[in-house]
Write a protein that holds these residues in place. Structure first.
Motif, PDB file in Angstrom:
ATOM      1  N   VAL A 155       0.845  -0.609   0.075  1.00  0.00           N
ATOM      2  CA  VAL A 155       0.100   0.055   0.056  1.00  0.00           C
ATOM      3  C   VAL A 155       0.694   1.205  -0.032  1.00  0.00           C
ATOM      4  O   VAL A 155       1.851   1.256   0.670  1.00  0.00           O
ATOM      5  CB  VAL A 155      -1.278  -0.277   1.383  1.00  0.00           C
ATOM      6  CG1 VAL A 155       0.256   0.448   2.469  1.00  0.00           C
ATOM      7  CG2 VAL A 155      -2.029   0.992   0.856  1.00  0.00           C
ATOM      8  N   TYR A 156       0.335   2.414  -0.913  1.00  0.00           N
ATOM      9  CA  TYR A 156       0.685   3.863  -0.664  1.00  0.00           C
ATOM     10  C   TYR A 156       0.047   4.648  -0.620  1.00  0.00           C
ATOM     11  O   TYR A 156      -1.081   4.374  -0.824  1.00  0.00           O
ATOM     12  CB  TYR A 156       2.128   3.874  -1.862  1.00  0.00           C
ATOM     13  CG  TYR A 156       1.363   3.663  -3.147  1.00  0.00           C
ATOM     14  CD1 TYR A 156       0.799   5.202  -3.843  1.00  0.00           C
ATOM     15  CD2 TYR A 156       0.808   2.778  -3.887  1.00  0.00           C
ATOM     16  CE1 TYR A 156       0.027   4.876  -4.405  1.00  0.00           C
ATOM     17  CE2 TYR A 156       0.399   2.702  -5.230  1.00  0.00           C
ATOM     18  CZ  TYR A 156      -0.326   4.126  -5.360  1.00  0.00           C
ATOM     19  OH  TYR A 156      -0.598   3.788  -6.867  1.00  0.00           O
ATOM     20  N   CYS A 157       0.320   6.188  -0.363  1.00  0.00           N
ATOM     21  CA  CYS A 157      -0.304   7.528  -0.087  1.00  0.00           C
ATOM     22  C   CYS A 157       0.345   7.993  -0.593  1.00  0.00           C
ATOM     23  O   CYS A 157       1.342   8.609  -0.373  1.00  0.00           O
ATOM     24  CB  CYS A 157      -0.794   7.272   1.710  1.00  0.00           C
ATOM     25  SG  CYS A 157      -1.591   6.285   2.685  1.00  0.00           S
ATOM     26  N   TRP A 158      -0.753   9.285  -0.852  1.00  0.00           N
ATOM     27  CA  TRP A 158      -0.513  10.668  -1.103  1.00  0.00           C
ATOM     28  C   TRP A 158      -0.129  11.505   0.199  1.00  0.00           C
ATOM     29  O   TRP A 158      -1.139  11.965   0.619  1.00  0.00           O
ATOM     30  CB  TRP A 158      -1.392  10.794  -1.658  1.00  0.00           C
ATOM     31  CG  TRP A 158      -1.449  10.817  -2.964  1.00  0.00           C
ATOM     32  CD1 TRP A 158      -1.585   9.259  -3.728  1.00  0.00           C
ATOM     33  CD2 TRP A 158      -0.189  10.716  -4.303  1.00  0.00           C
ATOM     34  NE1 TRP A 158      -0.986   8.723  -5.168  1.00  0.00           N
ATOM     35  CE2 TRP A 158       0.066   9.965  -5.570  1.00  0.00           C
ATOM     36  CE3 TRP A 158       0.618  12.200  -4.641  1.00  0.00           C
ATOM     37  CZ2 TRP A 158       0.088   9.282  -6.888  1.00  0.00           C
ATOM     38  CZ3 TRP A 158       1.153  12.274  -6.420  1.00  0.00           C
ATOM     39  CH2 TRP A 158       0.806  11.076  -7.095  1.00  0.00           C
ATOM     40  N   VAL A 159       1.239  12.186   0.771  1.00  0.00           N
ATOM     41  CA  VAL A 159       0.795  13.060   1.742  1.00  0.00           C
ATOM     42  C   VAL A 159       1.098  13.864   1.267  1.00  0.00           C
ATOM     43  O   VAL A 159       1.842  14.649   0.766  1.00  0.00           O
ATOM     44  CB  VAL A 159       2.629  12.169   2.486  1.00  0.00           C
ATOM     45  CG1 VAL A 159       2.592  13.492   3.324  1.00  0.00           C
ATOM     46  CG2 VAL A 159       2.361  10.851   3.043  1.00  0.00           C
ATOM     47  N   PRO A 183       3.606  10.311  -3.414  1.00  0.00           N
ATOM     48  CA  PRO A 183       3.041   9.052  -2.782  1.00  0.00           C
ATOM     49  C   PRO A 183       4.080   8.478  -1.992  1.00  0.00           C
ATOM     50  O   PRO A 183       5.323   8.349  -2.862  1.00  0.00           O
ATOM     51  CB  PRO A 183       2.840   8.466  -4.545  1.00  0.00           C
ATOM     52  CG  PRO A 183       3.805   9.160  -5.734  1.00  0.00           C
ATOM     53  CD  PRO A 183       4.117  10.406  -4.684  1.00  0.00           C
ATOM     54  N   PHE A 184       4.227   7.669  -1.060  1.00  0.00           N
ATOM     55  CA  PHE A 184       5.526   7.304  -0.237  1.00  0.00           C
ATOM     56  C   PHE A 184       4.822   6.118  -0.194  1.00  0.00           C
ATOM     57  O   PHE A 184       3.454   5.671   0.606  1.00  0.00           O
ATOM     58  CB  PHE A 184       5.752   7.656   1.530  1.00  0.00           C
ATOM     59  CG  PHE A 184       6.314   9.625   0.663  1.00  0.00           C
ATOM     60  CD1 PHE A 184       6.949   9.986  -0.330  1.00  0.00           C
ATOM     61  CD2 PHE A 184       5.545  10.653   1.353  1.00  0.00           C
ATOM     62  CE1 PHE A 184       8.007  11.050  -0.065  1.00  0.00           C
ATOM     63  CE2 PHE A 184       5.942  11.770   0.761  1.00  0.00           C
ATOM     64  CZ  PHE A 184       7.378  11.752   0.440  1.00  0.00           C
ATOM     65  N   THR A 185       5.832   4.598   0.144  1.00  0.00           N
ATOM     66  CA  THR A 185       5.206   3.670  -0.114  1.00  0.00           C
ATOM     67  C   THR A 185       4.682   3.708   1.604  1.00  0.00           C
ATOM     68  O   THR A 185       5.903   4.372   2.654  1.00  0.00           O
ATOM     69  CB  THR A 185       6.429   2.521   0.334  1.00  0.00           C
ATOM     70  OG1 THR A 185       6.335   2.478  -1.503  1.00  0.00           O
ATOM     71  CG2 THR A 185       5.269   1.006   0.031  1.00  0.00           C
ATOM     72  N   VAL A 224       4.316   4.044   8.546  1.00  0.00           N
ATOM     73  CA  VAL A 224       4.970   4.197   8.639  1.00  0.00           C
ATOM     74  C   VAL A 224       5.990   4.675   7.442  1.00  0.00           C
ATOM     75  O   VAL A 224       5.532   3.974   6.461  1.00  0.00           O
ATOM     76  CB  VAL A 224       6.146   3.740  10.095  1.00  0.00           C
ATOM     77  CG1 VAL A 224       7.623   3.368   9.164  1.00  0.00           C
ATOM     78  CG2 VAL A 224       5.912   3.078  10.880  1.00  0.00           C
ATOM     79  N   PHE A 225       6.052   5.268   7.099  1.00  0.00           N
ATOM     80  CA  PHE A 225       7.130   6.341   5.595  1.00  0.00           C
ATOM     81  C   PHE A 225       8.202   6.138   5.987  1.00  0.00           C
ATOM     82  O   PHE A 225       8.762   6.971   6.921  1.00  0.00           O
ATOM     83  CB  PHE A 225       6.325   7.512   5.366  1.00  0.00           C
ATOM     84  CG  PHE A 225       4.660   7.517   5.148  1.00  0.00           C
ATOM     85  CD1 PHE A 225       4.626   7.154   4.059  1.00  0.00           C
ATOM     86  CD2 PHE A 225       4.025   7.762   6.071  1.00  0.00           C
ATOM     87  CE1 PHE A 225       3.142   6.943   3.908  1.00  0.00           C
ATOM     88  CE2 PHE A 225       2.325   7.468   6.089  1.00  0.00           C
ATOM     89  CZ  PHE A 225       2.410   7.278   4.847  1.00  0.00           C
ATOM     90  N   ILE A 226       9.681   5.345   4.927  1.00  0.00           N
ATOM     91  CA  ILE A 226      11.121   5.511   4.525  1.00  0.00           C
ATOM     92  C   ILE A 226      11.152   6.182   3.532  1.00  0.00           C
ATOM     93  O   ILE A 226      10.280   5.914   2.353  1.00  0.00           O
ATOM     94  CB  ILE A 226      11.018   4.186   5.246  1.00  0.00           C
ATOM     95  CG1 ILE A 226      11.564   3.906   6.081  1.00  0.00           C
ATOM     96  CG2 ILE A 226      12.832   4.972   4.422  1.00  0.00           C
ATOM     97  CD1 ILE A 226      12.390   2.881   6.345  1.00  0.00           C
ATOM     98  N   ILE A 227      11.739   7.655   3.585  1.00  0.00           N
ATOM     99  CA  ILE A 227      11.257   8.764   2.476  1.00  0.00           C
ATOM    100  C   ILE A 227      12.162   8.995   2.006  1.00  0.00           C
ATOM    101  O   ILE A 227      13.266   9.310   3.131  1.00  0.00           O
ATOM    102  CB  ILE A 227      10.493  10.108   2.606  1.00  0.00           C
ATOM    103  CG1 ILE A 227       9.176   8.879   2.840  1.00  0.00           C
ATOM    104  CG2 ILE A 227      10.639  10.874   1.229  1.00  0.00           C
ATOM    105  CD1 ILE A 227       8.298  10.899   3.960  1.00  0.00           C
ATOM    106  N   ARG A 228      13.285   8.720   0.655  1.00  0.00           N
ATOM    107  CA  ARG A 228      14.669   9.058   0.636  1.00  0.00           C
ATOM    108  C   ARG A 228      14.633  10.652  -0.222  1.00  0.00           C
ATOM    109  O   ARG A 228      13.428  11.296  -0.804  1.00  0.00           O
ATOM    110  CB  ARG A 228      14.994   7.926  -0.903  1.00  0.00           C
ATOM    111  CG  ARG A 228      15.869   8.869  -1.407  1.00  0.00           C
ATOM    112  CD  ARG A 228      17.236   8.042  -0.608  1.00  0.00           C
ATOM    113  NE  ARG A 228      18.580   7.736  -1.329  1.00  0.00           N
ATOM    114  CZ  ARG A 228      19.477   9.087  -1.950  1.00  0.00           C
ATOM    115  NH1 ARG A 228      19.078  10.322  -0.811  1.00  0.00           N
ATOM    116  NH2 ARG A 228      20.526   9.045  -2.543  1.00  0.00           N
ATOM    117  N   GLY A 266      -5.131   7.950   0.960  1.00  0.00           N
ATOM    118  CA  GLY A 266      -5.137   7.028   1.103  1.00  0.00           C
ATOM    119  C   GLY A 266      -6.040   5.755   1.152  1.00  0.00           C
ATOM    120  O   GLY A 266      -7.050   6.308   1.746  1.00  0.00           O
ATOM    121  N   PRO A 267      -5.871   4.322   1.999  1.00  0.00           N
ATOM    122  CA  PRO A 267      -4.695   3.649   0.724  1.00  0.00           C
ATOM    123  C   PRO A 267      -5.056   2.794  -0.906  1.00  0.00           C
ATOM    124  O   PRO A 267      -6.056   3.907  -2.098  1.00  0.00           O
ATOM    125  CB  PRO A 267      -5.237   2.672   1.152  1.00  0.00           C
ATOM    126  CG  PRO A 267      -6.045   2.215   1.724  1.00  0.00           C
ATOM    127  CD  PRO A 267      -6.982   3.795   1.673  1.00  0.00           C
TER     128      PRO A 267
END
Length: 665
Positions: free
Chosen positions: A373-377, A390-392, A406-410, A439-440
């Motif tokens: 699943v991913y969401c737009w933040v 969008p972040f996973t 929990v989002f891990i963003i590069r 989301g989702p």
């Protein structure tokens, strides 16, 4: 009426010559039939896509409702041939891309070659798979055939002065009508809340590919529509008179808008936010122009349907934001990487720069995250609130916290870079930021029919792989505990390639959870770049020295290192609260020491300064006895290489199926 003289008033019916009536009737009916046929041709294109999606829906339902029967059917020679030659491989093989990379980088500086490779090779790696390219090619051929056939020229003609004028109008009507009828498909395929993604199981990225190419074909049709009508007006010699009509003004405005919008697509990667904003503005101009252009001519219902799809998509977006809880408070933390700076004197210095962000937020709990699943933040700050990315979603590390995302963003250019700099300036390099979560989104993978799973992740692609692998590990363990399967009949293998060790630090808690499934899950970590931090390099060098001398257990020399970390942590305890870099440094050293100490003796292994050959890294697929799912989530180059490995397995008639997850921010 009083001004009409009696001498000019007609008092008897007028008899029209039969030949003149037949000529006029044939001219009008031919024109109307040509426009009616153009409408039916537009419906035929709907039927083409409808047939494709019905077939995709049947396959999707079969995968979910009859997994074992569908897997048995997939072992047939016909399906294996289709997977080898159409479904799995891309249009351009990576082997050809490697040759092109050598040619484009020849006689160029490293920086110039990098720019060239990004511009050309990245586009090649993003080419669609063959089956999608084939479907689009057939669609383009059908459109071409429909626009080039079934024209009837009537001479003499009471509507057009010459046959050339009738040809121009017929061509313009055909291309304009078919192009206008494709607009609902363009809007539907671009929608985030496209219901076809759930029905067919096709990913959002696949529909984006369809959206781009149908948009380009529609643009060509509307361009031809404009060119042919301008040619007709030029032949009549009344262009200036027709320019005064409202429909011509609006048609030209709409054409310019869609022309500029399409042209800007080539630079959307480099200036994404600028492109996206201009895309929406010009889209509004196009819809308004097309509406007024078709208001008196007809076919306005297709403009209305297109606008309705667009409006419904935004309504669904707002509903998802509200269902998630509206404005939420997210805890954000910056993860740093070590960057080497070469001074003019020839010395080296080391600098910590933001590498990634870890963001945790508790939502309303009205929906539960599923694997992939991913969401737009939206970050609610004055300089970025209008942007959404969008972040996973990573599964919550705490089992009891089901409402946690929990989002891990590069950290890249643009929004993430600005956000990372802002958080780095705060005490502890962490803060709480108000956000909106939309989301989702995403689709799940039907794993029930597969006994083995091989995941290949690149960088932050581990966010997707971790969620799917954890869910699958729990399913496999439950089957083993119920006695349905033996532990040796189920396996999960994860190959994770990361550019630096700081990326591994992001998943410290997730790695510990993966170790709980050591009986069925193996994680291989490959750090592809050289370590820059001197202390980390010293630890790895010491470990390699111990391995070369066949020291399989920790020696006495490893103790001072651990004591030094602890003493450093206690000496700088107050300073660590002020600077998150020191806290992360201690955590990074502890994690590396733990991985090195358990390397080779647990389900998690790590290797440095090495980019694995995927062909040899996933060679264990050949030894697996049951159906196997291969899942790739990483850069386009990595996914293309995994596709090649999967095709090689299919050539040996192994029961393998390839899945590709979307690598987002």
């Amino acid at each position: 009426m009083d001004q009409i003289s009696n001498s000019t008033a007609l008092r008897n019916p007028v008899i029209i010559p039969e030949s003149a009536y037949n000529t006029s009737h044939l001219s009008v009916t031919t024109l109307m039939k040509q426009r009616s046929d153009s409408t039916y041709m537009g419906f035929a294109l709907y039927g083409y896509w409808g047939l494709i999606f019905v077939l995709a829906a049947i396959i999707n339902v079969a995968h979910w409702c009859f997994p074992y029967a569908s897997e048995k059917f997939a072992k047939t020679r016909v399906v294996n041939w289709l997977r080898r030659h159409l479904i799995c491989p891309q249009v351009i093989r990576p082997s050809f891309t490697s040759k092109l990379k050598t040619l484009t980088g020849k006689n160029l500086t490293s920086e110039a070659a990098a720019r060239c490779n990004f511009g050309i090779l990245e586009s090649i790696y993003r080419t669609p798979v063959r089956v999608h390219a084939l479907l689009l090619f057939i669609y383009a051929c059908v459109v071409t055939v429909l626009c080039c056939t079934d024209y009837t020229i009537v001479t003499p003609n009471t509507i057009f002065r010459c046959p050339r004028g009738q040809k121009y109008v017929d061509y313009a009507d055909r291309t304009g009508i078919i192009g206008t009828m494709q607009l609902p498909l363009v809007f539907l395929f671009a929608s985030r809340n496209n219901p076809l993604t759930k029905i067919t199981g096709l990913s959002y990225r696949t529909f984006q590919v369809f959206h781009k190419w149908i948009s380009r074909i529609t643009f060509v049709l509307l361009l031809l529509h404009c060119v042919f009508y301008l040619s007709y007006v030029r032949a009549r010699g009344d262009y200036i008179a027709r320019w005064g009509l409202l429909k011509w003004r609006m048609a030209n405005t709409a054409f310019i808008a869609i022309c500029i919008t399409t042209a800007w697509g080539s630079v959307r990667r480099r200036y994404y936010e600028w492109f996206k904003s201009s895309h929406k503005i010009l889209l509004v101009v196009f819809v308004v122009g097309a509406w007024y252009h078709c208001l008196t001519l007809g076919w306005i219902e297709y403009i209305a349907v297109s606008f309705s799809i667009w409006a419904a998509d935004y309504i669904c977006r707002l509903a998802k934001i509200a269902s998630t809880g509206g404005i939420l408070q997210a805890k954000c933390k910056v993860i740093y990487e070590t960057e080497v700076i070469h001074n003019k004197r020839g010395t080296k210095s080391y600098k910590k720069v933001p590498h990634s962000l870890r963001m945790e937020v508790n939502h309303s709990g009205w929906w539960k995250p599923f694997p992939g699943v991913y969401c737009w933040v939206y970050f609610m700050r004055w300089n970025m609130f209008w942007q959404a990315h969008p972040f996973t979603v990573v599964s919550a590390t705490a089992q009891q916290n089901f409402n946690q995302l929990v989002f891990i963003i590069r950290v890249k250019r643009g929004l993430t870079n600005v956000l990372a700099k802002f958080i780095s300036s705060l005490p502890g390099s962490q803060c709480s930021i108000p956000i909106l979560v939309e989301g989702p989104y995403g689709t799940n993978i039907p794993f029930k029919a597969y006994d083995h799973a091989v995941f290949v992740a690149g960088g932050v692609g581990m966010t997707v792989v971790y969620s799917i692998a954890m869910d699958l590990a729990q399913i496999y363990r439950a089957q083993v505990l119920r006695g349905q399967k033996e532990a040796t009949e189920k396996s999960i293998s994860i190959i994770w390639m990361v550019p630096n060790f700081e990326s591994v630090t992001l998943f410290r808690e997730e790695i510990e959870r993966l170790r709980q499934f050591s009986d069925i899950l193996q994680l291989q970590i490959f750090v592809t770049r050289k370590l820059q931090d001197p202390r980390l390099k010293k630890m790895v060098a010491k470990y390699e020295k111990e391995q070369s001398s066949e020291a399989l257990v920790a020696t006495k020399g490893s103790e001072p290192e651990v004591i030094d970390y602890i003493s450093e942590s206690s000496r700088s305890d107050r300073e660590s609260r002020r600077d998150g870099r020191l806290i992360q440094k201690v955590e990074t050293k502890k994690l590396l020491e733990d991985l090195l100490r358990k390397n080779g003796n647990s389900s998690v292994s790590i290797e440095f300064n090495e980019k694995p050959d995927l062909t040899s890294a996933v060679h264990n697929i050949y030894t697996l006895a049951g159906p196997t799912a291969v899942i790739a989530c990483g850069p386009s180059t990595l996914n293309a290489d995994v596709r090649v490995v999967t095709v090689e397995c299919l050539k040996k008639h192994r029961s393998v199926e390839y899945f590709e997850q979307e690598l987002l921010w």
